[in-house]
Write a protein that holds these residues in place. Structure first.
Motif, PDB file in Angstrom:
ATOM      1  N   TYR A  33      83.732  48.843  -7.926  1.00 17.14           N
ATOM      2  CA  TYR A  33      82.813  49.333  -6.901  1.00 17.14           C
ATOM      3  C   TYR A  33      83.382  49.032  -5.517  1.00 17.14           C
ATOM      4  CZ  TYR A  33      79.401  50.205 -10.547  1.00 17.14           C
ATOM      5  OH  TYR A  33      78.766  50.688 -11.657  1.00 17.14           O
ATOM      6  N   GLU A  35      83.279  50.090  -1.025  1.00 20.51           N
ATOM      7  CA  GLU A  35      82.317  50.237   0.060  1.00 20.51           C
ATOM      8  C   GLU A  35      81.976  51.711   0.276  1.00 20.51           C
ATOM      9  OE1 GLU A  35      83.788  46.316   2.615  1.00 20.51           O
ATOM     10  OE2 GLU A  35      84.102  48.352   3.419  1.00 20.51           O
ATOM     11  N   ASN A  36      80.968  51.968   1.102  1.00 17.82           N
ATOM     12  CA  ASN A  36      80.583  53.325   1.481  1.00 17.82           C
ATOM     13  C   ASN A  36      80.189  54.182   0.284  1.00 17.82           C
ATOM     14  OD1 ASN A  36      81.208  52.686   4.182  1.00 17.82           O
ATOM     15  ND2 ASN A  36      83.378  53.176   3.812  1.00 17.82           N
ATOM     16  N   ASN A  37      79.465  53.574  -0.679  1.00 19.14           N
ATOM     17  CA  ASN A  37      78.983  54.310  -1.843  1.00 19.14           C
ATOM     18  C   ASN A  37      80.097  54.952  -2.654  1.00 19.14           C
ATOM     19  OD1 ASN A  37      76.271  53.731  -1.690  1.00 19.14           O
ATOM     20  ND2 ASN A  37      75.772  55.500  -0.423  1.00 19.14           N
ATOM     21  N   GLU A 198      82.082  43.362  -7.524  1.00 23.15           N
ATOM     22  CA  GLU A 198      83.000  44.174  -6.736  1.00 23.15           C
ATOM     23  C   GLU A 198      84.416  43.627  -6.797  1.00 23.15           C
ATOM     24  OE1 GLU A 198      79.702  45.633  -3.439  1.00 23.15           O
ATOM     25  OE2 GLU A 198      81.487  44.572  -2.831  1.00 23.15           O
TER      26      GLU A 198
END
Length: 693
Positions: A33, A35-37, A198
């Motif tokens: 996962y 950043e920024n979806n 993450e």
């Protein structure tokens, strides 16, 4: 009996080694996962031998088929860019008469996506690849892939790092879904939406799993138990008569005393190398997670139950279990070479000849040790082989000591019969484990104890000479040793009787079913210092020690802990975990510990051998455990290994409500009640010192 003998030997020596057919390429899938979806879908290929997997950038139609990735269209996400791959080798291939790019041994491909939905969704499709070696190519192969993607939620408060959707454990076990704990828990559940990890670097690998102080204590007990098992095997008719034969062999082979001692030491070391070496091979091939799963698998436990019953009947004299004579003859012929090789094969001959007596004991020890991962079986077999090797080494080094040994006779068969009774009693331990894992309620605590009482009575009257078995010799009087064994057997049998009415039986805690697994309501005993004062929705006092209100579902336990503002005690346990039962019956039964568990903590018991299957869409492959997560137990086992770096049980962790970080050092198997109480007090103090929100 040759078929049975061979089957039994292969089972004991090769258990855990059987492997399914593997294709040249195996695939693993993982989500990173970002950043920024955004998220990164990782496809990792493991390539065997000299096979080649081809690059995704090869032109189509001019040579080998390139590796390609095909995603189903979805409104929940969109692809960002093209698939990126690792560094491929590039060289001229005469088979295709062109320069090709390929991967050997391993390959990694990454596809970035942007998440358009805030709800969990599935990204799926298929990949296609082709493999060749220097001689041939395999047809193109398609592999379906599926990623369970959980978009990160707005972080109103710190989120717990659990990589998959929370699993509703209680609903999977009950016929109807449970109601929420309290009205307030609805909002608490919403707050605790769980986000995936993450940082890939934080994942724990199998090699990083640690050994705690409690495990060391448990391993010490295992070593002692195995050492005593080796001494018991030494006193059987298959092994004891081999001592003078061994001394005779070394007397002929050694030209002087120094050489005799040297040969004896090599012989003893060879015995240990044989037993420990075979065990090491089995455990390394299977791995620690497989060993633990093996020991709690109900079907394997049923098989061991049947085998131990057969072994017990053999020890009683109904038939003899031996290995094929050709094996023994070949090993014996090899031992005549002399030198180190001859001594090694002399030890190998001992292992084969004594198998009918040592096999059942080895099988029992190995199975009991499997729950200790790789270390457990190695420690157990070291203890067993050491006990077997020391007497042979000493008598081979000092032949004059033979005069102090008792003569072979009927007492050896009596030892074998006594071991038969012990094997029969232990057989029901394996049947009990299978029953507990399935929760079938067939072998409840009272029934188990009653069977052991019956076995104890039969053993006692046998030792007192009230009846004889087929290979027993006639004896008009009972020796002192036999009488003492009868006293011990009768005393132990009498000790078991109060257990029928709820006595804790701490001497054998862990071997009997837990006290709550009984006909009595909530498993309460006459000595219990606890009663359930209130019913808590989502808790399971009917399947928790001493009728405690424990949770089997992490999310419901967490939500309740936030409502009542108490620390969480995570209890990583198992239905078939012997040391877990010992802790519950020796430590948790203490009124002070029990009071704290009831009043000061929210207890969440996570069973790593729970067989309830996960929905197919929630199953996935775990890099940490090296296996597919198919059921609830697999999920909690990975949860423990990932966040706490160990895969052994029991394991206790005290945490707060904001994350999974332990408030103090986790505790494992440790029957020191005062130390456990101090650990609990420390956890409570650390929880109360946390900043209030």
């Amino acid at each position: 009996m040759k078929f049975l003998n061979t089957a039994v030997f292969l089972f004991l020596m090769l258990a855990g080694q059987a492997q399914a057919f593997k294709s040249p390429v195996s695939w693993r899938f993982k989500i990173n996962y970002l950043e920024n979806n955004e998220a990164e879908l990782v496809f990792t290929a493991r390539i065997e031998g000299d096979w080649h997997l081809y690059s995704s950038t090869l032109p189509v139609g001019s040579g080998p088929i390139p590796t390609s990735f095909n995603f189903e269209e979805s409104a929940d996400y969109k692809l960002v860019g093209k698939v990126k791959e690792g560094v491929a080798k590039e060289e001229f291939d005469p088979n295709f008469n062109m320069v090709v790019k390929y991967f050997g041994k391993s390959a990694e491909f990454r596809q970035r996506i942007r998440m358009l939905s805030s709800k969990p969704f599935v990204a799926k499709g298929y990949l296609e690849y082709m493999v060749c070696n220097d001689e041939t190519c395999l047809p193109p192969t398609a592999v379906d892939f599926e990623f369970q993607i959980v978009p990160p939620q707005p972080k109103e408060e710190t989120q717990l790092p659990v990589e998959k959707d929370p699993i509703n454990y209680a609903a999977s076990r009950d016929t109807q879904a449970s109601e929420e704990v309290l009205e307030e828990t609805t909002s608490a559940d919403d707050e605790m939406a769980m986000a995936p990890d993450e940082a890939v670097s934080e994942e724990v690998t199998t090699a990083q799993l640690t050994t705690s102080e409690g495990e060391k204590s448990s391993f010490t007990g295992l070593f002692i138990f195995s050492f005593l098992g080796g001494l018991a095997a030494l006193l059987t008719p298959c092994v004891f008569p081999m001592i003078p034969l061994t001394v005779s062999y070394f007397t002929k082979q050694s030209q002087n005393r120094a050489q005799g001692i040297s040969n004896a030491l090599i012989y003893g070391l060879s015995i240990m190398v044989l037993y420990v070496g075979v065990t090491y091979t089995i455990t390394r091939l299977a791995g620690p997670a497989a060993m633990n799963a093996f020991s709690t698998n109900p079907y394997v436990n049923l098989l061991f139950f049947a085998l131990l019953v057969i072994f017990a009947i053999s020890f009683f004299g109904a038939f003899e279990i031996t290995l094929p004579s050709s094996w023994v003859n070949k090993a014996d012929s090899a031992s005549e070479r002399g030198g180190v090789i001859g001594i090694f094969f002399m030890a190998f001959t001992l292992a084969l000849v004594s198998f009918s007596c040592t096999g059942p004991i080895i099988g029992t020890l190995l199975f009991e040790a499997f729950s200790g991962g790789i270390k457990g079986p190695l420690i157990g077999m070291t203890g067993f082989s050491l006990a077997l090797a020391i007497p042979f080494t000493l008598f081979a080094a000092f032949p004059g000591w033979l005069n102090s040994l008792p003569r072979s006779g009927g007492w050896l068969n009596s030892v074998k019969v006594v071991l038969g009774f012990i094997e029969l009693a232990l057989a029901f331990k394996f049947l009990s484990t299978a029953d507990l894992v399935w929760q079938s309620g067939i072998l409840l605590r009272e029934y188990f104890i009653l069977i052991w009482i019956a076995i104890g009575i039969l053993l006692t009257i046998y030792l007192l000479g009230f009846y004889r078995l087929p290979h027993d010799s006639k004896s008009e009087k009972i020796g002192v040793g036999r009488l003492m064994l009868a006293v011990i057997s009768l005393s132990f049998t009498l000790y078991l009787i109060p257990g029928l009415w709820g006595a804790p039986l701490k001497l054998i805690s862990g071997l009997t079913p837990p006290m709550w697994y009984t006909e009595a309501p909530l498993g309460k005993s006459t000595t219990a210092q606890h009663s359930v004062s209130e019913y808590i929705e989502g808790a399971h006092p009917e399947s928790c020690p001493h009728g405690l209100n424990c949770f089997h579902d992490f999310d419901k336990g967490l939500a309740y802990a936030k409502v009542v503002n108490k620390p969480i005690l995570l209890d990583f346990t198992g239905w078939g975990c012997v040391n877990c039962r010992k802790m519950e019956e020796k430590v948790w039964s203490d009124p002070r510990v029990l009071s704290k568990l009831q009043n000061d903590f929210v207890l969440i018991s996570l069973y790593v051998d729970e067989r309830t299957p996960l929905p197919v869409d929630q199953q996935y492959y775990s890099e940490i455990l090296g296996q597919k997560i198919r059921n609830i137990g697999n999920y909690w086992a990975e949860f423990q290994a990932k966040h706490y770096g160990t895969n052994s049980q029991p394991y206790y962790v005290i945490i707060g409500h904001e994350d999974l970080t332990p408030l103090n050092k986790p505790e494992a198997y440790n029957t020191n009640i005062e130390a456990y109480l101090a650990w609990m007090e420390e956890g409570i103090s650390k929880f109360r010192s946390l900043p209030k929100k």
